[in-house]
Design a protein around this motif. Sequence first.
Motif, short mmCIF file in Angstrom:
data_model
loop_
_atom_site.label_atom_id
_atom_site.label_comp_id
_atom_site.label_asym_id
_atom_site.label_seq_id
_atom_site.Cartn_x
_atom_site.Cartn_y
_atom_site.Cartn_z
N HIS A 1 0.87 -1.18 0.00
CA HIS A 1 0.00 0.00 0.00
C HIS A 1 0.91 1.23 0.00
CE1 HIS A 1 -3.53 -2.45 1.08
NE2 HIS A 1 -2.67 -3.14 1.82
N GLU B 1 -3.56 6.18 0.95
CA GLU B 1 -2.81 5.03 0.49
C GLU B 1 -3.70 4.11 -0.34
OE1 GLU B 1 -1.03 3.13 3.87
OE2 GLU B 1 0.70 4.45 3.75
N HIS B 2 -3.14 3.55 -1.39
CA HIS B 2 -3.84 2.64 -2.28
C HIS B 2 -2.97 1.41 -2.50
CE1 HIS B 2 -6.83 5.67 -3.31
NE2 HIS B 2 -5.84 6.54 -3.30
N LEU B 3 -3.61 0.35 -2.99
CA LEU B 3 -2.87 -0.86 -3.31
C LEU B 3 -2.00 -0.58 -4.53
CD1 LEU B 3 -2.36 -3.81 -2.59
CD2 LEU B 3 -4.26 -4.41 -4.11
N ASP C 1 5.73 3.31 2.19
CA ASP C 1 4.90 2.13 1.91
C ASP C 1 4.43 1.49 3.20
OD1 ASP C 1 5.42 2.44 -0.80
OD2 ASP C 1 7.01 0.93 -0.83
#
Length: 130
Positions: free
Chosen positions: A8, A87-89, A115
Motif C-alpha cells: 500500500h 494510500e492505495h494498493l 509504503d
Amino acid sequence: MKYVVLIHSNPDPWGHPTIEHTEAGRAVPQAEREASGRAFDAMLAEISASGELVTAEALAAPTSSTVYRWGDGGHVVTDGPYAESKEHLAGFFLLDCATRERAESLAARFTGPGDTIELRPAMWGDGEDA
C-alpha cells in the motif's frame, strides 16, 4: 503455504518503484535508494531461485480503476479509486513459503519509505481459512 504481500502506498505521481515517487522515498539519499534497489533485486533473485515467488504485479494508478458495488437496484459501477484514504494498493507478490515465519521475514524486506506492507495468508489451496 501461500501468502500475499500487499504493498500500500501513495506515490505522487503514481509510479513504480514507489520509493522513487513518495515524499518519504525521495527524502532518502540517492545512493541509499540505489543500495535498497540492489538489495530488493537480490531478494527477488533469491525467492525466484527458491521457488517461493509465485507471481507479482505492480498496479496502475487508482484513478484508472472501475469499482463495482451492489446497490438497492443491483450492480452499481463507478470510476475509482475505491479507497477513501491516501494510500492505495500499489502491487502485490504471491509467495509460497514453508512457514509463516519465513513469509514474515520476507514481508519485512518489502518495506520501504512511504509504503505499508500487509502480509495475508491465502484462504484456499494450501492456505489457512482464517
